[in-house]
Design a protein around this motif. Structure first.
Motif, mmCIF file in Angstrom:
data_model
loop_
_atom_site.group_PDB
_atom_site.id
_atom_site.type_symbol
_atom_site.label_atom_id
_atom_site.label_comp_id
_atom_site.label_asym_id
_atom_site.label_seq_id
_atom_site.Cartn_x
_atom_site.Cartn_y
_atom_site.Cartn_z
ATOM 1 N N GLU A 136 -28.534 3.308 -6.635
ATOM 2 C CA GLU A 136 -28.019 4.834 -6.675
ATOM 3 C C GLU A 136 -27.472 4.938 -5.276
ATOM 4 O OE1 GLU A 136 -29.333 7.408 -8.465
ATOM 5 O OE2 GLU A 136 -30.426 6.181 -9.860
ATOM 6 N N LEU A 137 -27.652 4.300 -4.109
ATOM 7 C CA LEU A 137 -27.190 4.382 -2.880
ATOM 8 C C LEU A 137 -25.559 4.092 -3.062
ATOM 9 C CD1 LEU A 137 -26.730 4.666 0.228
ATOM 10 C CD2 LEU A 137 -27.810 2.351 0.364
ATOM 11 N N GLU A 138 -25.291 3.044 -4.041
ATOM 12 C CA GLU A 138 -23.982 2.649 -4.129
ATOM 13 C C GLU A 138 -23.113 3.949 -4.520
ATOM 14 O OE1 GLU A 138 -22.508 -0.187 -7.050
ATOM 15 O OE2 GLU A 138 -22.478 -1.466 -5.103
ATOM 16 N N LEU A 139 -23.622 4.489 -5.751
ATOM 17 C CA LEU A 139 -22.960 5.680 -6.515
ATOM 18 C C LEU A 139 -22.770 6.685 -5.404
ATOM 19 C CD1 LEU A 139 -22.201 6.622 -9.196
ATOM 20 C CD2 LEU A 139 -24.351 7.689 -9.611
ATOM 21 N N TYR A 140 -23.894 6.873 -4.891
ATOM 22 C CA TYR A 140 -23.604 8.232 -3.704
ATOM 23 C C TYR A 140 -22.539 7.706 -2.545
ATOM 24 C CZ TYR A 140 -25.168 11.541 -0.107
ATOM 25 O OH TYR A 140 -25.060 12.675 0.626
ATOM 26 N N LEU A 141 -22.665 6.567 -2.232
ATOM 27 C CA LEU A 141 -21.237 6.265 -1.144
ATOM 28 C C LEU A 141 -20.190 6.273 -1.895
ATOM 29 C CD1 LEU A 141 -23.442 3.109 0.613
ATOM 30 C CD2 LEU A 141 -22.961 5.761 1.558
ATOM 31 N N THR A 142 -19.949 5.769 -2.944
ATOM 32 C CA THR A 142 -18.655 5.605 -3.728
ATOM 33 C C THR A 142 -17.953 7.042 -3.887
ATOM 34 O OG1 THR A 142 -19.290 3.742 -4.859
ATOM 35 C CG2 THR A 142 -17.761 5.136 -5.734
ATOM 36 N N VAL A 143 -18.819 7.932 -4.205
ATOM 37 C CA VAL A 143 -18.355 9.444 -4.308
ATOM 38 C C VAL A 143 -17.956 9.970 -3.036
ATOM 39 C CG1 VAL A 143 -18.524 11.376 -5.460
ATOM 40 C CG2 VAL A 143 -19.187 9.394 -6.586
ATOM 41 N N HIS A 144 -18.917 9.728 -2.035
ATOM 42 C CA HIS A 144 -18.641 10.854 -0.672
ATOM 43 C C HIS A 144 -17.888 10.049 0.374
ATOM 44 C CE1 HIS A 144 -22.267 12.780 -2.353
ATOM 45 N NE2 HIS A 144 -21.989 13.602 -1.664
ATOM 46 N N LEU A 145 -17.571 9.002 0.405
ATOM 47 C CA LEU A 145 -16.658 8.244 1.299
ATOM 48 C C LEU A 145 -15.398 8.643 1.366
ATOM 49 C CD1 LEU A 145 -18.004 4.441 1.151
ATOM 50 C CD2 LEU A 145 -18.226 6.183 3.210
ATOM 51 N N SER A 146 -14.865 9.205 2.266
ATOM 52 C CA SER A 146 -13.602 9.916 2.401
ATOM 53 C C SER A 146 -12.246 8.893 2.003
ATOM 54 C CB SER A 146 -13.319 10.237 3.689
ATOM 55 O OG SER A 146 -13.053 9.279 4.560
ATOM 56 N N SER A 147 -12.445 7.624 2.205
ATOM 57 C CA SER A 147 -11.350 6.731 1.741
ATOM 58 C C SER A 147 -11.975 5.421 1.410
ATOM 59 C CB SER A 147 -10.536 6.572 2.982
ATOM 60 O OG SER A 147 -9.545 5.642 2.787
ATOM 61 N N ALA A 148 -12.693 5.689 0.080
ATOM 62 C CA ALA A 148 -13.589 4.455 -0.562
ATOM 63 C C ALA A 148 -12.764 3.585 -1.067
ATOM 64 C CB ALA A 148 -14.496 5.313 -1.685
ATOM 65 N N ALA A 149 -13.090 2.257 -1.032
ATOM 66 C CA ALA A 149 -12.746 1.080 -1.599
ATOM 67 C C ALA A 149 -13.983 0.157 -1.787
ATOM 68 C CB ALA A 149 -11.663 0.358 -0.807
ATOM 69 N N ARG A 150 -13.510 -1.068 -2.508
ATOM 70 C CA ARG A 150 -14.944 -1.753 -2.674
ATOM 71 C C ARG A 150 -14.296 -3.248 -2.047
ATOM 72 N NH1 ARG A 150 -19.102 -0.656 -5.673
ATOM 73 N NH2 ARG A 150 -19.600 -3.068 -6.052
ATOM 74 N N LEU A 151 -15.157 -3.654 -1.080
ATOM 75 C CA LEU A 151 -14.966 -5.058 -0.424
ATOM 76 C C LEU A 151 -15.551 -6.270 -1.192
ATOM 77 C CD1 LEU A 151 -13.941 -6.449 2.350
ATOM 78 C CD2 LEU A 151 -16.203 -6.086 3.260
ATOM 79 N N HIS A 152 -15.063 -7.204 -1.462
ATOM 80 C CA HIS A 152 -15.434 -8.389 -2.014
ATOM 81 C C HIS A 152 -15.279 -9.600 -1.398
ATOM 82 C CE1 HIS A 152 -15.753 -6.638 -6.228
ATOM 83 N NE2 HIS A 152 -14.654 -5.890 -5.828
#
Length: 401
Positions: free
Chosen positions: A278-294
């Motif tokens: 749930e937290l991940e979904l919230y962060l993904t949508v709200h971060l101003s310049s969102a990416a995923r780090l692998h």
């Protein structure tokens, strides 16, 4: 004494019964019709070259076809995820159901749910997959399921309207055909990818488009053909990559790689770490310049990047800096506390934005199902609502309550 492989000795019916019990115990199966379908369909007949212990494992996929690089492009999904999505779909006897992405087994489960008076169509873009699905369905006694070779982006208009459309590949967008082919009171269940994060969303119609009935964590191979995602991925160094589907996100590979060599800075939120999906979904949508780090296990073991990046973690990036979520034990916050690891010249500024979101989520939205996801087809509005993600065929908006 010679070891005996339990998978070759036990009867497939026993494996299937154990799987159904475990799916019930884990609340993947919550209704009698779905339980009965899983008890009836011989899953191993759709994975004839796979040992029974793997075929009936709740959380393991069964590879079906790989590309020239050895990456899976078609799999039989894990039983747990299939059960969750069928519960989301709420299929009733007599319904007409379209499955986009063929494997055979899931279509057989759906046929059990719709019964003799219902109709199931499964479509796939790959002839090898369609032919395999047809053979397995016939072998298992589900010859009434219709298999179609076509690009799932267009659906199958000949059978429309459908009471349910179930998509079994990760979709970056929702094409008009899926909405047009859905009955007025129909439901679309689709693993929708938003900024690299995929959720299985059960959408119902509303006046503006589609609105979520439920959403669950999901991982699928990506859609092929016209609906394929145009993701950007940058390899910073061996074992570390960032990805996004947002063309506006800056990816200066050299500068971001250099940032990882700058001193690691940790910032702590004082807020509880809980319900990471749930937290991940919230962060993904709200971060101003969102990416995923692998990051690979070797990189994590070296201490350069936190374990949160093993399966991908929401990251906030700038031209030359990166920040992402971590956690530490803290009894004062209920067991774990959320925090941020940041690198680069803008580390403090990125961490400050990230920490505010961690605190806001923990204070206002730390529960399951707090988000409402909408898909609004057509051109993007001139002034998009907050938390809007632009797609080719419409926009996705997410609100928390």
């Amino acid at each position: 004494m010679t070891a005996v492989n339990d998978s070759t000795v036990r009867d497939p019916d026993a494996w299937r019964a154990d799987m159904v019990r475990a799916l019930r115990d884990q609340d993947a199966i919550t209704s009698e019709p779905v339980g009965a379908a899983f008890a009836a369909v011989p899953r191993h007949r759709f994975a004839p070259d796979t040992p029974l212990d793997i075929a009936y494992d709740l959380h393991r996929t069964v590879p079906v076809k790989k590309d020239e690089h050895g990456l899976d492009i078609s799999v039989m999904s894990a039983a747990h995820l299939q059960a969750v999505m069928l519960e989301q779909a709420d299929i009733e006897p007599g319904m007409k159901v379209l499955e986009i992405g063929s494997g055979g087994y899931n279509a057989a489960l759906i046929q059990e749910l719709v019964g003799s008076k219902g109709a199931v169509t499964t479509v796939d873009i790959d002839r090898d997959i369609v032919d395999r699905a047809r053979r397995c369905l016939d072998d298992a006694g589900y010859d009434q399921v219709k298999t179609v070779l076509a690009d799932g982006e267009a659906g199958v208009p000949d059978g429309a309207p459908y009471d349910r459309i179930i998509v079994t590949v990760a979709a970056w967008d929702i094409p008009p055909s899926w909405i047009n082919e859905l009955g007025e009171k129909g439901r679309l269940v689709v693993p929708l990818t938003v900024r690299g994060t995929t959720r299985s969303i059960a959408f119902d119609r509303d006046r503006e488009g589609l609105v979520s009935h439920s959403y669950r964590l999901a991982r699928f191979v990506p859609m092929q053909g016209e609906g394929a995602a145009k993701e950007r991925k940058a390899l910073l160094r061996d074992g570390v990559a960032v990805q996004t589907d947002d063309e506006g996100i800056p990816f200066n590979t050299k500068a971001l790689n250099h940032a990882l060599d700058t001193p690691r800075r940790e910032f702590w939120s004082g807020a509880a770490y809980d319900l990471p999906d749930e937290l991940e979904l919230y962060l993904t949508v709200h971060l101003s310049s969102a990416a995923r780090l692998h990051a690979s296990k070797d990189i994590v073991d070296s201490g350069l990047v936190e374990a949160s990046a093993l399966l991908g973690v929401p990251a906030l990036v700038s031209e030359d800096s990166i920040a992402y979520r971590t956690r530490r034990e803290n009894e004062d916050t209920g067991g774990f506390e959320s925090g941020v690891v940041a690198h680069g010249l803008q580390a403090e500024a990125l961490a400050d934005e990230y920490l505010k979101l961690l605190r806001r989520w923990a204070q206002d939205h730390r529960r399951r199902g707090a988000a409402t996801i909408r898909f609004l087809p057509g051109p993007a509005p001139s002034t998009p609502p907050q938390n809007t993600v632009l797609k080719r065929h419409g926009v996705v908006t997410v609100s928390w309550h």
